[in-house]
Design an enzyme around this catalytic site. Structure first.
Site, mmCIF file in Angstrom:
data_model
loop_
_atom_site.group_PDB
_atom_site.id
_atom_site.type_symbol
_atom_site.label_atom_id
_atom_site.label_comp_id
_atom_site.label_asym_id
_atom_site.label_seq_id
_atom_site.Cartn_x
_atom_site.Cartn_y
_atom_site.Cartn_z
ATOM 1 N N ASP A 287 0.827 -1.209 0.000
ATOM 2 C CA ASP A 287 0.000 0.000 0.000
ATOM 3 C C ASP A 287 0.865 1.265 0.000
ATOM 4 O O ASP A 287 2.087 1.203 0.159
ATOM 5 C CB ASP A 287 -0.980 -0.007 1.183
ATOM 6 N N ASN B 154 -8.086 -2.605 13.933
ATOM 7 C CA ASN B 154 -9.419 -2.980 13.449
ATOM 8 C C ASN B 154 -9.335 -4.182 12.502
ATOM 9 O O ASN B 154 -10.267 -4.439 11.749
ATOM 10 C CB ASN B 154 -10.083 -1.791 12.738
ATOM 11 N N HIS C 91 -7.429 -4.513 9.907
ATOM 12 C CA HIS C 91 -7.136 -4.280 8.493
ATOM 13 C C HIS C 91 -5.809 -4.942 8.102
ATOM 14 O O HIS C 91 -4.918 -5.110 8.928
ATOM 15 C CB HIS C 91 -7.182 -2.789 8.117
ATOM 16 N N GLU D 206 -9.657 -1.900 4.855
ATOM 17 C CA GLU D 206 -10.392 -1.601 6.075
ATOM 18 C C GLU D 206 -11.597 -2.536 6.196
ATOM 19 O O GLU D 206 -11.982 -3.184 5.209
ATOM 20 C CB GLU D 206 -10.869 -0.146 6.038
HETATM 21 C C1 GLP Z 1 -0.714 0.562 8.659
HETATM 22 C C2 GLP Z 1 -0.366 -0.253 7.390
HETATM 23 C C3 GLP Z 1 -0.556 -1.723 7.600
HETATM 24 C C4 GLP Z 1 0.010 -2.110 8.946
HETATM 25 C C5 GLP Z 1 -0.786 -1.483 10.052
HETATM 26 C C6 GLP Z 1 -0.245 -1.753 11.452
HETATM 27 O O1 GLP Z 1 -1.788 1.404 8.538
HETATM 28 N N1 GLP Z 1 -1.050 0.156 6.207
HETATM 29 O O2 GLP Z 1 0.066 -2.447 6.541
HETATM 30 O O3 GLP Z 1 -0.033 -3.509 9.107
HETATM 31 O O4 GLP Z 1 -1.005 -0.120 9.840
HETATM 32 O O5 GLP Z 1 0.854 -0.945 11.756
HETATM 33 P P1 GLP Z 1 1.833 -1.197 12.952
HETATM 34 O O6 GLP Z 1 2.651 -2.379 12.573
HETATM 35 O O7 GLP Z 1 2.650 0.044 13.060
HETATM 36 O O8 GLP Z 1 0.988 -1.458 14.142
#
Ligand code: GLP
Length: 261
Positions: free
Chosen positions: A85, A154, A156, A161
């Site tokens: 992404d 959440n 995702h 989402e």
């Molecule tokens: C972001 C990314 C995800 C990631 C998630 C968790 O928004 N788009 O790919 O897995 O949030 O992030 P973190 O690993 O910092 O908790």
């Protein structure tokens, strides 16, 4: 299996679930799998294709891969990477763009060829064309051998989402308020600086990867993990849609696994 990793059994889910003793063990277990895929396709043949994620969770994995590159000669010369992404509207040199993240966490420290690293571009004028081409490029490279995922609070995956369909493809998505809030820590704790939209591989894109690993650390992820593993597969809990995948491993630290046992 490493000594500091124990497999938990959730046969109904079809998922493999590994509970690691420490965060570092999560990184090592993930790095072992990545290394296996990288070494399984030596130079001269079609190279390994990694699907890579951003966020704080996989940082330790990338640090470990960099260490293995420097100290053990693990080469990325034949590797192609696709990012999950990217934020819409951030230029690649912005320090919160996912291109910037990947360059600094991994690409600049190993021998991967820059032209073999693909991150969706948040600045295309023809997005419809761009997202289609991204999907086509993944296919042209032979598909993703190993997809690395984190998980949002959440549930995702990427920026899919809640509500994302199982057959969704790379597309522009609107970010949930809770996601922007969570990510505002990287934007001076100012939610108004967090982009409202992103481009994300779809759930179907992720499910097509030959192998998927979802890394999660900390109690803040425990609820999302438990729903994804023990609950029904539903678009309301995007990571639960991984239950249909033939080779998907959740690699968890004790905090993230705390609601499973
Ligand atoms: C972001 C990314 C995800 C990631 C998630 C968790 O928004 N788009 O790919 O897995 O949030 O992030 P973190 O690993 O910092 O908790």
């Amino acid at each position: 299996m490493r000594d500091d990793v124990k497999e938990l059994s959730f046969p109904d889910s079809g998922l493999k679930v590994w509970r690691c003793d420490t965060e570092a063990a999560v990184d090592m277990a993930a790095a072992d799998l990545a290394e296996e895929v990288i070494r399984s396709k030596p130079a001269g043949k079609a190279g390994p294709v990694l699907g890579v994620a951003t966020g704080s969770t996989p940082e330790g994995l990338y640090a470990e891969l960099v260490r293995r590159h420097r100290e053990q000669g693990l080469s990325f010369a034949n590797v192609t990477s696709f990012n999950l992404d990217e934020y819409l509207g951030l230029y690649p040199g912005h320090d919160q763009s996912y291109r910037y993240f990947m360059v600094h966490q991994l690409f600049m420290h190993v021998d991967i060829k820059y032209e073999n690293t693909f991150v969706p571009s948040g600045l295309e004028w023809n997005m419809e064309k761009h997202v289609q081409e991204y999907e086509e490029l993944i296919r042209a490279k032979g598909g993703i051998d190993l997809q690395v995922l984190g998980i949002g609070g959440n549930a995702h995956i990427g920026f899919n989402e809640p509500g994302s369909a199982k057959d969704s493809r790379t597309r522009v998505v609107a970010l949930e308020e809770s996601t922007r809030e969570a990510n505002s820590r990287f934007f001076d704790n100012d939610i108004s600086k967090v982009p409202t939209h992103a481009i994300s591989m779809g759930v179907a894109t992720v499910l097509e990867a030959k192998k998927v690993i979802l890394m999660a650390k900390g109690e803040g992820k425990a609820d999302a993990v438990a729903k994804s593993v023990k609950g029904p597969a539903t678009p309301h809990v995007p990571a639960s849609l991984l239950q249909g995948h033939p080779d998907c491993i959740f690699i968890l630290d004790p905090g993230a696994a705390s609601l499973l046992e």
